[in-house]
Design a protein around this motif. Structure first.
Motif, short mmCIF file in Angstrom:
data_model
loop_
_atom_site.label_atom_id
_atom_site.label_comp_id
_atom_site.label_asym_id
_atom_site.label_seq_id
_atom_site.Cartn_x
_atom_site.Cartn_y
_atom_site.Cartn_z
N LYS A 119 0.82 -1.22 0.00
CA LYS A 119 0.00 0.00 0.00
C LYS A 119 0.85 1.27 0.00
O LYS A 119 0.44 2.28 -0.56
N SER A 120 2.02 1.22 0.62
CA SER A 120 2.85 2.43 0.68
C SER A 120 3.43 2.80 -0.67
O SER A 120 3.90 3.93 -0.86
N ALA A 121 3.43 1.87 -1.63
CA ALA A 121 4.01 2.12 -2.95
C ALA A 121 2.98 2.68 -3.94
O ALA A 121 3.35 3.09 -5.04
N LEU A 122 1.71 2.70 -3.56
CA LEU A 122 0.66 3.14 -4.48
C LEU A 122 0.63 4.66 -4.59
O LEU A 122 0.89 5.36 -3.62
N PRO A 123 0.29 5.20 -5.78
CA PRO A 123 0.03 4.47 -7.03
C PRO A 123 1.34 4.05 -7.70
O PRO A 123 2.35 4.72 -7.60
N TYR A 144 0.39 -3.15 -19.74
CA TYR A 144 0.73 -2.54 -18.45
C TYR A 144 -0.30 -2.95 -17.40
O TYR A 144 -1.42 -3.37 -17.72
N ALA A 145 0.11 -2.81 -16.16
CA ALA A 145 -0.79 -2.92 -15.01
C ALA A 145 -0.66 -1.63 -14.23
O ALA A 145 0.45 -1.25 -13.84
N ALA A 146 -1.77 -0.93 -14.02
CA ALA A 146 -1.80 0.30 -13.23
C ALA A 146 -2.45 -0.03 -11.89
O ALA A 146 -3.58 -0.52 -11.84
N ILE A 147 -1.73 0.23 -10.81
CA ILE A 147 -2.16 -0.18 -9.47
C ILE A 147 -2.34 1.07 -8.61
O ILE A 147 -1.38 1.79 -8.35
N VAL A 152 -6.89 -2.31 -9.49
CA VAL A 152 -5.91 -2.62 -10.54
C VAL A 152 -6.60 -2.58 -11.90
O VAL A 152 -7.70 -3.12 -12.07
N SER A 153 -5.96 -1.93 -12.86
CA SER A 153 -6.47 -1.93 -14.23
C SER A 153 -5.35 -2.35 -15.17
O SER A 153 -4.17 -2.17 -14.87
N PHE A 154 -5.75 -2.91 -16.31
CA PHE A 154 -4.78 -3.45 -17.25
C PHE A 154 -5.04 -2.88 -18.65
O PHE A 154 -6.17 -2.54 -19.00
N GLY A 155 -3.99 -2.78 -19.42
CA GLY A 155 -4.10 -2.38 -20.82
C GLY A 155 -3.09 -3.12 -21.65
O GLY A 155 -2.09 -3.63 -21.11
N ASN A 156 -3.33 -3.23 -22.95
CA ASN A 156 -2.37 -3.92 -23.80
C ASN A 156 -2.25 -3.23 -25.15
O ASN A 156 -3.14 -2.50 -25.58
N SER A 157 -1.11 -3.46 -25.80
CA SER A 157 -0.82 -2.75 -27.04
C SER A 157 -1.75 -3.19 -28.16
O SER A 157 -2.07 -2.39 -29.06
N ALA A 158 -2.21 -4.43 -28.15
CA ALA A 158 -3.12 -4.90 -29.20
C ALA A 158 -4.41 -4.10 -29.19
O ALA A 158 -4.91 -3.69 -30.25
N ARG A 159 -4.95 -3.87 -28.01
CA ARG A 159 -6.19 -3.10 -27.91
C ARG A 159 -5.96 -1.63 -28.28
O ARG A 159 -6.82 -1.00 -28.92
N GLN A 160 -4.82 -1.08 -27.89
CA GLN A 160 -4.52 0.31 -28.24
C GLN A 160 -4.39 0.46 -29.75
O GLN A 160 -4.84 1.46 -30.32
#
Length: 232
Positions: A119-123, A144-147, A152-160
């Motif tokens: 928790k101390s490392a977020l975001p 990527y994973a954004a925390i 947590v949310s995820f994204g990928n280059s294929a979708r972009q």
């Protein structure tokens, strides 16, 4: 036969107790990978990890490791496939460095682990690369994973890439916002909870949601605006 890889490498600065919890999670993963389904043995293994682990991953009614196993897509294969190396030397703020790295990283599980224990490392967040030892179409990319404190949310280059191509053909690929014009403040944007206000708080609608939405009554007739492409 080709080999596929999911590579990731990233650093976090965490509190010492969080680093200890990460090590306990690795220990739990190792135990579960090689442990049978004996109920008493599982309970003893869980108890042996101590109160900090139990607080982060509470036992469930059907399995003491139920909360921990929820990190993984496959509860029968509870591995992070990622090395977690800890440098015990604290910085000026008392935090220590943790290095995550691997060639077959379980991206979802690692991201959820960081959310649960650091928790101390977020975001924070990390990127990963998809690789293959043969030059086969569709086997490369990344994401990527954004925390954050919210989850947590995820994204990928294929979708972009897909969305970038869609924007050339279709307005509103990135959604729509409902606007009205205020005589003093200019454009205002609809939010389901608070009504019209700032753009940063606006509710973003899909095309179908916008078509079905009953516009609120306002002095200036509300209109739909397509969201611009994200900054890159």
């Amino acid at each position: 036969m080709s080999n596929n890889y999911t590579k990731a490498s990233f650093l976090l600065l965490v509190q010492p107790d969080e680093a200890e919890l990460l090590q306990l999670a690795k220990d739990a993963s190792d135990m579960l990978e090689n442990h049978d389904d004996d109920a008493l043995g599982r309970q003893e293994a869980f108890d042996g990890l101590g109160p900090a682990f139990a607080a982060a991953f509470p036992a469930t009614a059907d399995d003491p490791f139920g909360s921990f196993l929820a990190l993984f897509d496959d509860a029968d294969f509870p591995v992070f496939s990622c090395r977690i190396d800890v440098d015990d030397t604290p910085d000026e703020a008392g935090k220590i460095q943790v290095f995550f790295h691997g060639d077959q990283v379980s991206v979802d599980a690692v991201a959820l682990l960081v959310f649960a224990t650091c928790k101390s490392a977020l975001p924070c967040g990390f990127e990963y690369a998809l690789d293959c030892d043969r030059l086969r179409p569709g086997e490369f990319g990344g994401g990527y994973a954004a925390i954050t404190a919210a989850g947590v949310s995820f994204g990928n280059s294929a979708r972009q890439l897909e969305r970038a191509l869609e924007r050339d053909q279709e307005e509103g690929v990135d959604g729509f916002v409902l606007t009205t014009r205020h005589p003093e403040y200019g454009l205002s944007f609809w939010n389901h909870e608070t009504g019209f206000g700032r753009l940063r708080d606006a509710t973003v609608f899909t095309e179908a949601e916008a078509a079905a939405f009953d516009k609120p009554i306002a002095a200036d007739e509300p209109e739909w605006l397509a969201m611009p492409a994200p900054l890159t």
